[in-house]
Structure formats: structure tokens, C-alpha cells
Design an enzyme around this catalytic site. Structure first.
Site, PDB file in Angstrom:
ATOM      1  N   SER A   1       0.861  -1.177   0.000  1.00  0.00           N
ATOM      2  CA  SER A   1       0.000   0.000   0.000  1.00  0.00           C
ATOM      3  C   SER A   1       0.899   1.229   0.000  1.00  0.00           C
ATOM      4  O   SER A   1       2.091   1.137   0.339  1.00  0.00           O
ATOM      5  CB  SER A   1      -0.884  -0.002   1.254  1.00  0.00           C
ATOM      6  OG  SER A   1      -1.503   1.250   1.471  1.00  0.00           O
TER       7      SER A   1
ATOM      8  N   TYR B   1      -1.811  -1.258  10.326  1.00  0.00           N
ATOM      9  CA  TYR B   1      -1.830  -1.382   8.870  1.00  0.00           C
ATOM     10  C   TYR B   1      -0.500  -0.901   8.291  1.00  0.00           C
ATOM     11  O   TYR B   1       0.110  -1.581   7.453  1.00  0.00           O
ATOM     12  CB  TYR B   1      -2.982  -0.553   8.314  1.00  0.00           C
ATOM     13  CG  TYR B   1      -3.236  -0.742   6.845  1.00  0.00           C
ATOM     14  CD1 TYR B   1      -3.944  -1.850   6.377  1.00  0.00           C
ATOM     15  CD2 TYR B   1      -2.787   0.190   5.915  1.00  0.00           C
ATOM     16  CE1 TYR B   1      -4.186  -2.029   5.023  1.00  0.00           C
ATOM     17  CE2 TYR B   1      -3.020   0.022   4.559  1.00  0.00           C
ATOM     18  CZ  TYR B   1      -3.726  -1.080   4.111  1.00  0.00           C
ATOM     19  OH  TYR B   1      -3.963  -1.248   2.769  1.00  0.00           O
TER      20      TYR B   1
END
Length: 284
Positions: free
Chosen positions: A143, A156
């Protein structure tokens, strides 16, 4: 890798979002696909939606944190297709919230799926990828959250930074064997990541957490569609690019972070030491 036609791809998190979009794109390119996902009903719908005469499509119920299940899925994929040349470690979850609100369960769940699941995929499939050598390609979904730390996303970010570092190391280790490696670092994409808690194990659920039903994230004017991302990503795979960075709106922010990191170094490097350190790195 100029063509994906005739190759077999194993995709985790393939029943929805980016994984399903990648599967659609691969089938359109003439590849065969193994759809792996933890959600049985969504997996069946995905397989039905992709069914056609141009590709062989099989499925595997898979919790990426379960190593025995991963090995079983790999063996079934090889038996059904004769081999797997493309691995997309794509399954991901999120537990958002400011750091003071997080629990150990939040950390264990997110790191277990997002980083541990990628490690499990790599370790499980590495012998198969090495068997195919320069015909094989490994793609890990990270990401932009693996390039920039963000508010309220500590687990995350930690997991995705780990995936980026793992992918860089694999790039160096697998280059002598001809196996290509890419890391996908998208920004905001319209997926069901926001409701990933629907698949959270009870043992890792917080006591006051409500059960979340499956839903696609609400369309956003700043979000890229999963289909658009898949086209971008598969083009990068065919071009053997390591970095697959799809959202140019983050370019300046990444550059600012990198500039700040470089500026933080002080003094001059000793040539002998610098040469020794370069032996550990495969430059980009």
C-alpha cells in the site's frame, strides 16, 4: 514477462476488491487462475462470474494465516493446473483507530493477515516459483501505507512497511534465479477493506466490537476503481517493474519523506565502509 497468456496465477483475497479485479484482468489476458479466499460464498460468486471457455478457473478456501491450509491449496493448484507461475499475495485487512485505542487483538489480527499471510504465501510457493525460474513472478500487495506512515493506521502501516521490505529483500534474493518480484503500493481504491472485520476471528475480536457485514467501501471521488488498478498492475507485471505505484497524488509526499530521511544523515561516508554496505543492496 511479455505475456501472461497460458500461465497460472494463484491469488489470495480473490473473491472481491483488488484480488477479484486482478483475476478478471488475468483471465482477459488468457491466464488460468486459482481464486483463494476465506469467504466461501463470495468465492463461489467470483468463480461463477469469471467462468468462460478461455481460462481454467479453480478455487481454494484459504485463511492465509493457516500454513497447513496454504500448503493444501498449493498442492491442489499444482495438481489441477500442472504448475503455478504467478503468485499474488493480495489478501488484506484493516483495524483503523488512533494508537491509544488499539488492542493487542488489533495488532495480532492485522499483522497476522497482512504480513504473516504474505510470509506464508512466499514460503509455501517459493519452491514452485523457483521451479519455473524466469517464467515466474511474485507480486505482493502492500500500500502507499507501506511508504508513508498515516494517522490512525499504525497496525496497517506496520504490516505494509513490512511487505515492502520483504519484497525488496526477495527481489535481491530471487534475481539470480530469474524469478521476478513486484510490490503493489496503491493509494485509495474502492474495495471492501473497510468491512474486513467481517472475517475477523472471534478469538481476535475486541469485546465491544460489533459484527460487520460485507459491503464495498462507498465510492469516493478520490478512489481508484479496483478494475483500473488491476489494468495498471498487470501492465507493470508484463513490464517486469518492481515498484507498482498507481496514485501519483502521493508522489510529492513520498519524495518529501525520502528527502527528509536523506537529509537526516550527517557526516561523510568512508569509502571502504560504503563499498561494504553496497554489497548488501541490489540498487534500483
Amino acid at each position: 514477462m511479455t505475456t501472461l497468456k497460458g500461465k497460472t496465477a494463484f491469488i489470495t483475497g480473490a473473491a472481491s476488491g483488488i484480488g477479484f479485479a486482478l483475476a478478471k484482468g488475468l483471465v482477459a489476458e488468457g491466464a488460468n487462475v486459482v481464486l483463494a479466499d476465506i469467504e466461501a460464498s463470495a468465492l463461489a460468486r467470483a468463480a461463477a462470474a469469471l467462468a468462460n471457455d478461455r481460462a481454467k478457473i479453480t478455487t481454494a478456501i484459504l485463511d492465509v494465516t493457516d500454513r497447513a491450509q496454504f500448503a493444501t491449496a498449493r498442492d491442489a493448484a499444482i495438481a489441477a493446473h500442472g504448475g503455478v507461475q504467478l503468485l499474488f499475495n493480495n489478501a488484506g485487512v484493516n483495524a483503523a483507530g488512533p494508537a491509544p485505542s488499539l488492542t493487542f487483538n488489533d495488532w495480532d489480527w492485522v499483522l497476522g493477515v497482512n504480513l504473516g499471510g504474505v510470509v506464508n504465501g512466499v514460503q509455501t510457493f517459493l519452491p514452485e516459483l523457483l521451479r519455473h525460474g524466469d517464467k515466474a513472478h511474485l507480486v505482493n500487495t502492500a500500500s502507499v501505507g507501506g511508504l508513508l506512515g498515516m494517522r490512525a493506521l499504525a497496525p496497517y502501516n506496520a504490516s505494509k512497511f513490512g511487505v515492502v521490505g520483504l519484497s525488496e529483500a526477495l527481489r535481491a534474493d530471487l534475481a539470480p534465479h530469474g524469478v521476478r518480484v513486484s510490490v503493489l503500493c496503491p493509494g485509495i481504491v474502492s474495495t471492501a477493506l473497510g468491512s474486513s472485520a467481517r472475517n475477523r476471528p472471534d478469538a481476535l475480536r475486541n469485546a465491544d466490537a460489533a459484527v460487520v457485514t460485507r459491503t464495498e467501501d462507498a465510492p469516493s471521488p478520490v478512489a481508484m476503481s479496483a478494475d483500473e488498478l488491476a489494468v495498471f498492475a498487470l501492465t507493470a507485471v508484463k513490464e517486469d517493474r518492481f515498484w507498482i505505484v498507481s496514485h501519483p497524488e502521493f508522489r510529492a509526499l513520498v519524495a518529501q519523506r525520502n528527502d527528509a530521511l536523506v537529509a537526516a544523515y550527517q557526516g561523510m561516508a568512508e569509502p571502504v565502509k560504503e563499498t561494504a554496505m553496497r554489497e548488501l543492496i541490489v540498487p534500483f
